[in-house]
Every structure is written in C-alpha cells, then in structure tokens.
Design a protein around this motif. Sequence first.
Motif, PDB file in Angstrom:
ATOM      1  N   TRP A   6       0.810  -1.210   0.000  1.00 24.94           N
ATOM      2  CA  TRP A   6       0.000   0.000   0.000  1.00 24.94           C
ATOM      3  C   TRP A   6       0.844   1.261   0.000  1.00 24.94           C
ATOM      4  O   TRP A   6       0.479   2.262  -0.611  1.00 24.94           O
ATOM      5  CB  TRP A   6      -0.948  -0.009   1.198  1.00 24.94           C
ATOM      6  N   LEU A   7       1.990   1.234   0.702  1.00 22.79           N
ATOM      7  CA  LEU A   7       2.831   2.421   0.744  1.00 22.79           C
ATOM      8  C   LEU A   7       3.326   2.780  -0.648  1.00 22.79           C
ATOM      9  O   LEU A   7       3.371   3.946  -1.023  1.00 22.79           O
ATOM     10  CB  LEU A   7       4.004   2.197   1.699  1.00 22.79           C
ATOM     11  N   ASP A  10       0.389   4.195  -2.676  1.00 22.94           N
ATOM     12  CA  ASP A  10       0.099   5.551  -2.227  1.00 22.94           C
ATOM     13  C   ASP A  10       1.048   6.545  -2.894  1.00 22.94           C
ATOM     14  O   ASP A  10       0.619   7.552  -3.464  1.00 22.94           O
ATOM     15  CB  ASP A  10       0.222   5.611  -0.704  1.00 22.94           C
ATOM     16  N   SER A  64      -2.359   3.109   4.048  1.00 20.88           N
ATOM     17  CA  SER A  64      -0.916   3.051   4.314  1.00 20.88           C
ATOM     18  C   SER A  64      -0.634   3.124   5.805  1.00 20.88           C
ATOM     19  O   SER A  64       0.231   2.414   6.325  1.00 20.88           O
ATOM     20  CB  SER A  64      -0.198   4.188   3.591  1.00 20.88           C
TER      21      SER A  64
END
Length: 119
Positions: A6-7, A10, A64
């Motif tokens: 997810w990071l 993002d 995140s």
Amino acid sequence: AKDTRWLSHDAACNALYKCLPAVLVSLEHEAKNNATAAGLLAWLKSYRTLATPHFLCDLLPHLSGLSRCFQKEKINLLEIHRLVQSNVALVRGMRDGIRAGSRLSKLDQDLAAGGRLAG
C-alpha cells in the motif's frame, strides 16, 4: 494483488496525480501520429478513469497508515482495532458521498475550463 504494498501504491498514485496534466499533454502530442497513444489518451480522459487516482489519493494514505501499524515489530491490538474501525468508517463515508476538501471533490473543478486537467 497477492503481495500488495500500500505504501508504494500511495506514493505512485500521488505521483500520477501530480503529473497527470503533463501526462495528458504528452499523450495529446503523441496521439497525433500514434494510434496506441490516441487510444490510451481516450481511455485516460474518461471521467471514470480520471476519478480513480483522485479517489485513491483520498483513500490510500489511510490504508498506508493501517499497513504501517501491521508492520511494526510490536503490534498494539487496541491501536489496530481503532485504525481498522476508522478505515471502515472512512470507506463507508466515501461510499455514501464525496467529502468536502477531498481530491475527488475537486475533480469537476480540475476538468472545468482553466482547471489543471482542462484540455
């Protein structure tokens, strides 16, 4: 995706959001002589496609934060519970309506004459 990061999503989504006007200009230039670029431009200029990075830029920072919480060496179950509940509430709120000040709420303004995506 099986191995979702997810990071990374993002950061990539924010980068696309920031450079989207330049991407559209570049594709418009390339589309004059390239059918693939013309097809990609037509797809990218659709409202639904343009709404996607706006929506994800609103959602992914929260996911995140939840992901970082799960990746800590020492997990605090109360903190995880609180973050999961707040993320569920956020997604429900996004489903029920567009939040003022969100990037998605600015999409029509971005597409209007003089907006950052007006073409």
